[in-house]
Scaffold this active site. Sequence first.
Site, PDB file in Angstrom:
ATOM      1  N   ASP A   1     -17.255   6.948  -1.815  1.00 53.74           N
ATOM      2  CA  ASP A   1     -16.037   6.756  -1.019  1.00 53.74           C
ATOM      3  C   ASP A   1     -15.780   8.082  -0.305  1.00 53.74           C
ATOM      4  OD1 ASP A   1     -13.619   5.843  -0.002  1.00 53.74           O
ATOM      5  OD2 ASP A   1     -12.527   5.938  -1.900  1.00 53.74           O
TER       6      ASP A   1
ATOM      7  N   GLN B   1      -9.970  -3.982  -3.726  1.00 51.06           N
ATOM      8  CA  GLN B   1     -11.304  -3.543  -3.317  1.00 51.06           C
ATOM      9  C   GLN B   1     -12.327  -3.862  -4.404  1.00 51.06           C
ATOM     10  OE1 GLN B   1     -12.227  -1.977  -0.303  1.00 51.06           O
ATOM     11  NE2 GLN B   1     -14.220  -2.543  -1.100  1.00 51.06           N
TER      12      GLN B   1
ATOM     13  N   CYS C   1     -16.400   1.323   0.211  1.00 48.80           N
ATOM     14  CA  CYS C   1     -15.245   0.488   0.560  1.00 48.80           C
ATOM     15  C   CYS C   1     -14.883   0.579   2.043  1.00 48.80           C
ATOM     16  CB  CYS C   1     -14.045   0.873  -0.295  1.00 48.80           C
ATOM     17  SG  CYS C   1     -13.492   2.570  -0.025  1.00 48.80           S
TER      18      CYS C   1
ATOM     19  N   HIS D   1      -7.234   0.818  -6.591  1.00 40.16           N
ATOM     20  CA  HIS D   1      -7.429  -0.071  -5.425  1.00 40.16           C
ATOM     21  C   HIS D   1      -8.080  -1.363  -5.967  1.00 40.16           C
ATOM     22  CE1 HIS D   1      -7.758  -1.462  -1.456  1.00 40.16           C
ATOM     23  NE2 HIS D   1      -8.589  -0.604  -0.928  1.00 40.16           N
TER      24      HIS D   1
ATOM     25  N   ARG E   1       0.884  -1.176   0.000  1.00 37.43           N
ATOM     26  CA  ARG E   1       0.000   0.000   0.000  1.00 37.43           C
ATOM     27  C   ARG E   1       0.915   1.217   0.000  1.00 37.43           C
ATOM     28  NH1 ARG E   1      -5.381   1.188   3.456  1.00 37.43           N
ATOM     29  NH2 ARG E   1      -6.115  -0.165   1.807  1.00 37.43           N
TER      30      ARG E   1
ATOM     31  N   ARG F   1     -13.558  -9.003   0.892  1.00 39.11           N
ATOM     32  CA  ARG F   1     -12.130  -8.733   0.702  1.00 39.11           C
ATOM     33  C   ARG F   1     -11.336  -9.999   1.030  1.00 39.11           C
ATOM     34  NH1 ARG F   1     -10.100  -3.486   1.020  1.00 39.11           N
ATOM     35  NH2 ARG F   1      -8.139  -4.537   0.501  1.00 39.11           N
TER      36      ARG F   1
END
Length: 303
Positions: free
Chosen positions: A221, A133, A261, A130, A103, A289
């Site tokens: 988001d 996700q 998310c 991402h 990340r 996930r």
Amino acid sequence: MKRDFISILDVTAGELDFLLSEASRLKSMRREGRATPCLPGKTLAMIFEKSSTRTRISFEVGMAELGGTALFLNAQDLQIGRGEEIRDTARVASRYVSGVMIRAYRHSTIEEFARYATVPVINGLSDLEHPCQILADIMTIKEHFGKTDGIRVGWVGDGDNVCNSLILSSALTGMEVTVATPRGYEPPSRVIDSARSHGGRVTLVGDPESAVRDAHVIVTDTWVSMGTEAERDARLRAFFGYTITAEMIERAAPDAIFMHCLPAHRGQEVTDDVIEGPRSVVFDEAENRLHAQKALLAFLMGG
Ligand code: CP
Ligand code: NVA
């Protein structure tokens, strides 16, 4: 030849279908209490430049459930934090572990790591994408509607990393993605162009109304992604009017679902009644996930 997962477009539509069916199989087996130790003796290094709850826990638990081990590495505690080169870290880590999840602030950091690593590299979130996700989100949409082809997705809010992976995924899933952002917060044109050139269907609009009307999936988001905190006040002003409310959801398809998310900011991008309401599938998304990433780990590191 090692495979990486840095963009959602690093898999083909066929591979995506395979990953999703493996993810559902792993999910069912877990619910039945059956073990799935398909990565015995394998180690995943997880390098984090930014905070995480879901990504960290799901990868760590996922590796344990596959019979392997995960190493949590805060980038600040590694020599990277003192300036050791990414390309050196990538080659060193490759001598110890079977895969690396990173990340990072900059997408280019993950690309450079992958260029030098000799083991699979997974993007655990960058400023551009991402993909893990979106893998879980597609799984959630498919569980809910039984298909993705022709599903209308309305994104309202920031044209950010999650939005970019969603847009690109339309080229693999047949979903029609409409994105409503304030001016200046649109997803990058190269992302739109890339999605369209791969057959994705994406439309950019200014008003939230056009994105949510008749949508099967309404998604948003945070307005202040990690790394944009200095712009917080300007962002909160710019996104005024882009909050997903119960009234907005009423304009969607009768069986529409709400996705996020997480982490969520109630009263900013979504109201409390929507995220806590009957349309919300945010905790299924979070759970998926785990299953989707286990399928991905087995695919990339299983050999
Ligand atoms: N959605 C997501 O990636 O959450 P974390 O930042 O908690 O990992
Ligand atoms: N867009 C958000 C996603 C967090 C999971 C961020 O980058 O902070």
